[in-house]
Design an enzyme around this catalytic site. Structure first.
Site, PDB file in Angstrom:
ATOM      1  N   PRO A 101      12.492  -1.430  -8.084  1.00 35.66           N
ATOM      2  CG  PRO A 101      10.836  -2.915  -6.608  1.00 35.66           C
ATOM      3  CD  PRO A 101      11.793  -2.601  -7.676  1.00 35.66           C
TER       4      PRO A 101
ATOM      5  CG  ASP B  60       9.477   0.747   2.116  1.00 35.51           C
ATOM      6  OD1 ASP B  60      10.380   1.590   0.132  1.00 35.51           O
ATOM      7  OD2 ASP B  60      10.539  -0.086   1.809  1.00 35.51           O
TER       8      ASP B  60
HETATM    9  P1  FAD Z   1      -0.359   1.888  -9.804  1.00 37.61           P
HETATM   10  O1  FAD Z   1       0.702   1.493  -8.228  1.00 37.61           O
HETATM   11  O2  FAD Z   1       0.335   0.063 -10.023  1.00 37.61           O
HETATM   12  O3  FAD Z   1      -1.353   2.348  -9.103  1.00 37.61           O
HETATM   13  C1  FAD Z   1      -2.068   2.041 -10.148  1.00 37.61           C
HETATM   14  C2  FAD Z   1      -3.892   1.757  -9.355  1.00 37.61           C
HETATM   15  O4  FAD Z   1      -4.976   1.629 -10.959  1.00 37.61           O
HETATM   16  C3  FAD Z   1      -3.703   0.970  -8.662  1.00 37.61           C
HETATM   17  O5  FAD Z   1      -4.733   0.668  -7.527  1.00 37.61           O
HETATM   18  C4  FAD Z   1      -5.277   0.115 -10.104  1.00 37.61           C
HETATM   19  O6  FAD Z   1      -6.054  -1.013  -8.982  1.00 37.61           O
HETATM   20  C5  FAD Z   1      -5.650   0.524 -10.695  1.00 37.61           C
HETATM   21  N1  FAD Z   1      -6.070  -0.044 -11.542  1.00 37.61           N
HETATM   22  C6  FAD Z   1      -5.543  -0.937 -12.793  1.00 37.61           C
HETATM   23  N2  FAD Z   1      -5.104  -1.387 -13.403  1.00 37.61           N
HETATM   24  C7  FAD Z   1      -7.166  -0.313 -13.967  1.00 37.61           C
HETATM   25  C8  FAD Z   1      -8.389  -0.490 -14.812  1.00 37.61           C
HETATM   26  N3  FAD Z   1      -8.228  -1.271 -15.341  1.00 37.61           N
HETATM   27  N4  FAD Z   1      -9.305   0.660 -14.519  1.00 37.61           N
HETATM   28  C9  FAD Z   1      -9.336   1.116 -12.822  1.00 37.61           C
HETATM   29  N5  FAD Z   1      -8.411   1.066 -12.074  1.00 37.61           N
HETATM   30  C10 FAD Z   1      -7.312   0.161 -12.503  1.00 37.61           C
HETATM   31  N6  FAD Z   1       8.336   2.879  -4.864  1.00 37.61           N
HETATM   32  C11 FAD Z   1       9.086   3.837  -5.062  1.00 37.61           C
HETATM   33  O7  FAD Z   1       8.903   5.309  -4.858  1.00 37.61           O
HETATM   34  N7  FAD Z   1       9.454   4.168  -3.456  1.00 37.61           N
HETATM   35  C12 FAD Z   1      10.038   2.578  -2.991  1.00 37.61           C
HETATM   36  O8  FAD Z   1      10.668   2.392  -1.849  1.00 37.61           O
HETATM   37  C13 FAD Z   1       9.378   1.559  -4.080  1.00 37.61           C
HETATM   38  N8  FAD Z   1       9.176   0.245  -3.608  1.00 37.61           N
HETATM   39  C14 FAD Z   1       8.930  -0.798  -4.214  1.00 37.61           C
HETATM   40  C15 FAD Z   1       8.364  -2.182  -3.444  1.00 37.61           C
HETATM   41  C16 FAD Z   1       7.809  -2.923  -4.227  1.00 37.61           C
HETATM   42  C17 FAD Z   1       8.190  -4.366  -4.026  1.00 37.61           C
HETATM   43  C18 FAD Z   1       7.255  -2.604  -5.292  1.00 37.61           C
HETATM   44  C19 FAD Z   1       6.103  -4.333  -6.462  1.00 37.61           C
HETATM   45  C20 FAD Z   1       6.520  -1.394  -5.899  1.00 37.61           C
HETATM   46  C21 FAD Z   1       8.419  -0.626  -5.386  1.00 37.61           C
HETATM   47  N9  FAD Z   1       7.637   0.603  -5.715  1.00 37.61           N
HETATM   48  C22 FAD Z   1       8.705   1.758  -5.193  1.00 37.61           C
HETATM   49  C23 FAD Z   1       7.244   1.341  -6.980  1.00 37.61           C
HETATM   50  C24 FAD Z   1       5.836   1.945  -6.628  1.00 37.61           C
HETATM   51  O9  FAD Z   1       5.377   0.809  -6.309  1.00 37.61           O
HETATM   52  C25 FAD Z   1       4.906   2.133  -8.367  1.00 37.61           C
HETATM   53  O10 FAD Z   1       6.302   2.629  -9.347  1.00 37.61           O
HETATM   54  C26 FAD Z   1       4.259   3.139  -7.647  1.00 37.61           C
HETATM   55  O11 FAD Z   1       3.022   2.483  -6.929  1.00 37.61           O
HETATM   56  C27 FAD Z   1       3.381   3.766  -9.001  1.00 37.61           C
HETATM   57  O12 FAD Z   1       2.259   4.253  -8.787  1.00 37.61           O
HETATM   58  P2  FAD Z   1       0.886   4.126  -9.480  1.00 37.61           P
HETATM   59  O13 FAD Z   1      -0.240   5.184  -9.179  1.00 37.61           O
HETATM   60  O14 FAD Z   1       1.618   5.049 -11.029  1.00 37.61           O
HETATM   61  O15 FAD Z   1       0.660   2.276  -9.514  1.00 37.61           O
END
Ligand code: FAD
Length: 688
Positions: free
Chosen positions: A361, A49
């Protein structure tokens, strides 16, 4: 069932914040791209968030910063609560949430689902609805044809995609008896990788598959990245024993700072972070002292319930009372800090976001750094795929972003230890954490956390001394592949002194300037839209001085020469500013200067259909309603003589020089852009 086969320039795997940022660049650069996600729905609750200053600057450059700014809760102050000598928590300090004057934006909070919504709308608009997230689709194999990786026109990556049923693509919620959605299926407490299982089930019913040949693949598939595993890469690092729970609730409480961001250390019951959010919600990050990892190093997630998490929060906040009737979402995670061993393979398949760095996080970094990875990578891949940039620029992704990931992990390691540790009882208590040290780390961490301290090392996109091995990610491979412009430390110091407020390798800070033609004030960063264009910013200095005017004229003559980079980078039939845009800021009085009289035509190009371009020349002068930006002073540029700055499409400074250094500027662009041959033959630029 027949398997279809197709070609695509860029395939993005995963539609979280990182994947959507990559897709946004493809939409803004006009690149043929696809994005797939194994889940059938976007996020509606919880998750990340916090949005840091740099992410908001980026959103603004993409065109939706205003939506986030309006909807979000703004974070203004951090309150620190610690136990007094009687063991009872009390407020010990207040500090500003964002360092004052750092950016035109301050930290805000808005849940990830809304941010993903803004991205989806933006991608739809800029791609003309051609790039859509294909949900319930996941890869089951990936092969790179090494014989083709150096061929610009080839599609060397083959990915077999599988389409899941609605049921297969729906994440399973934990059976806790609670009706509130949980995020445990995305938490790092989930040990199993469910891809293999999903693929097996789909194979058993002969589900739908297709083969995609891609020029480039970007794996943004989160912390348990399938793409990373398919490449055989790992995450280096380890998990700690600290387990934290997260709840988004509407609190009913007598705790006085519930609408402030708070860091609370209790004497014996662990720590808690309060994040006030939009729609009366408050997020609590709660240390779970009663849950510990088993022999495998992982905590049993079935033991973690909202009641257990909230009970821990009540103890930490005691003697204050807290309760709730409405909980929006909850989850739990185990703190671990890991960085990917490699961020790319053959500069054809890239990894970004949580796929290459995971951490706690609480510092609000994961989503921000993940999006910023793809803000660094997306335009590079998009412009190379379009034939605008040379493939060699792709090496700078790993050299630039792996170092940021490493810094993030180091920062998080220190921050988490200080946050999860018990407060020291006195100076002799060596096991406890000093609250002074914690406050100091918070203050220093704020600079890092803003995303504005990133300073990229030398490459063919950033002209500064040293080699990539020293200043990049330290890997031998990067040192070999990143071409650097030769510049000595002394020469660089002289050039940098021409614009001391625009450090080479850092993002362009923003100050207000006025449009010369209409006097409207603009934050200069607003003129650096994420549209895939490089920029030359000409600080024209005092254009009313004949000597300075002669310098500007000479610079413009070189700029406008057919053999110069500007004409040779522009594809036939396209506007002269379609690859590199020239923006001017001068320092004479606005009312004493005239656009058409004082500025060469190259600075405000003429189009036979639309006339002169009135949006390219700006002045550092006082506005009627919004004060004086004092841009020359803030950018550290001499008001008489000015200077020239090359800016990358992601707003980072690539080169600084004098108006006479045109040859060097030309070399900068020759190093990264596909230029046509000097005789004007347009054979080298391939625009599809
Ligand atoms: P993700 O958000 O994990 O997205 C990965 C996507 O890939 C997902 O949609 C998934 O469905 C898809 N996927 C996975 N495997 C496959 C596959 N094999 N084939 C096709 N699709 C696939 N970050 C902040 O900056 N600020 C915050 O305040 C913060 N708070 C957080 C609070 C919590 C409780 C948590 C759990 C995380 C928090 N984070 C925060 C971290 C943040 O959510 C992640 O770092 C961020 O979402 C990472 O983005 P991403 O796109 O790399 O990965």
């Amino acid at each position: 069932m027949a398997t279809t086969e197709s070609n695509v320039d860029v395939l993005i795997i995963g539609a979280g914040p990182a994947g959507l940022m990559a897709a946004a660049w493809m939409a803004h650069c006009g690149v043929k791209a696809r994005i797939v996600d194994k889940r059938n729905t976007k996020i509606f609750y919880g998750q990340a968030d916090g949005l840091q200053c740099r992410s908001l600057e980026i959103f603004d450059s993409l065109g939706f910063g205003d939506r986030a700014w309006k909807e979000a809760n703004h974070m203004i102050e951090i309150c620190m609560w610690n136990p007094g000598s009687d063991g009872v928590i009390r407020r010990s300090d207040r500090i500003p949430d964002t360092i004052v004057g750092l950016s035109r934006f301050q930290q805000i909070v808005l849940h990830q689902g809304r941010i993903e919504r803004f991205f989806l709308d933006n991608i739809k608009k800029y791609s003309g609805d051609t790039i859509k997230v294909e949900r319930g689709v996941l890869p089951e194999s990936l092969e790179i044809d090494e014989a083709k990786v150096d061929d610009d026109l080839a599609y060397p990556v083959t990915v077999r995609l599988r389409t899941l049923t609605e049921e297969e693509a729906t994440p399973v919620q934990q059976q806790t008896g609670s009706k509130v959605p949980d995020g445990l299926f995305r938490s790092n407490l989930t040990a199993v990788d469910d891809e293999d299982d999903l693929i097996r089930k789909s194979q058993a019913r002969a589900g739908v598959t297709e083969i995609v040949h891609a020029k480039y693949v970007i794996g943004c598939d989160g912390a348990r990245s399938w793409t990373r595993r398919a490449l055989g890469f790992e995450l280096d690092g380890e998990a700690t024993d600290f387990i934290w729970g997260v709840m988004d609730i509407i609190p009913i409480t007598d705790f006085p700072d519930i609408r402030m961001r708070c860091a609370i250390h209790s004497a014996e019951n662990g720590s808690l972070m309060v994040i006030p959010r939009e729609n009366r919600l408050v997020r609590l990050y709660i240390q779970l002292k009663e849950v510990t990892p088993d022999a495998s190093g992982r905590a049993d997630r079935s033991k973690i319930t909202p009641d257990l998490i909230f009970g821990a929060a009540q103890k930490i906040l005691s003697p204050y009372k807290i309760d709730y009737e409405y909980c929006d979402w909850w989850t739990a995670y185990q703190i671990g800090q890991r960085v990917g061993t490699s961020f790319e393979s053959h500069n054809r398949v890239f990894l970004a976001g949580d796929a290459v760095h995971t951490h706690s996080p609480k510092a609000g970094q994961g989503m921000n750094v993940s999006m910023q990875d793809c803000f660094n990578l997306g335009w590079k891949v998009g412009l190379v795929a379009k034939g605008v940039c040379k493939r060699s620029i792709l090496s700078s992704y790993q050299s630039e972003r792996r170092r940021v990931a490493q810094d993030l992990i180091d920062f998080d390691h220190k921050f988490s230890r200080l946050f999860s540790g018990r407060p020291a009882k006195d100076v002799m208590d060596a096991e406890g954490v000093s609250m002074e040290e914690f406050k100091d780390a918070f203050l220093k961490g704020n600079m890092f956390a803003s995303g504005l301290s990133v300073n990229y090392g030398p490459s063919n996109l950033v002209v500064k001394p040293g080699d990539a091995a020293e200043q990049g990610d330290g890997s031998e491979r990067t040192a070999k592949t990143v071409a650097t412009h030769a510049i000595t430390a002394d020469d660089f110091a002289k050039k940098q002194a021409l614009a001391s407020g625009l450090p080479v390798g850092m993002r362009v800070n923003s100050f207000k300037v006025l449009n010369q033609a209409c006097a409207r004030p603009w934050h200069f960063q607003e003129r650096l839209k994420a549209d895939g264009r490089f920029r030359v910013v000409l600080f024209a200095g005092n254009i009313l001085s004949p000597e300075q005017k002669a310098r500007v004229d000479r610079f413009c003559k070189a700029l406008d020469a057919p053999a110069g980079f500007l004409h040779r980078a522009t594809p036939a039939g396209q506007k002269i500013d379609s690859v590199v845009e020239v923006l001017t800021i001068h320092s004479s009085r606005r009312t004493e200067t005239e656009l058409l009289r004082d500025f060469p035509a190259a600075l405000h190009p003429f189009d036979e259909h639309t006339g002169w371009d009135y949006n390219k020349v700006f002045v550092d002068d006082v506005s009627y309603h919004e004060g004086f930006g004092d841009a020359y002073k803030n950018y550290g540029v001499d008001k008489e003589r000015g200077c020239v700055v090359a800016v990358r499409p992601d707003q980072y400074v690539g080169w600084v020089g004098e108006l006479e250094d045109f040859e060097e500027l030309h070399k900068y662009f020759e190093g990264c852009l596909m230029l046509t041959a000097p005789d004007g033959a347009k054979t080298e630029v391939v625009v599809r």
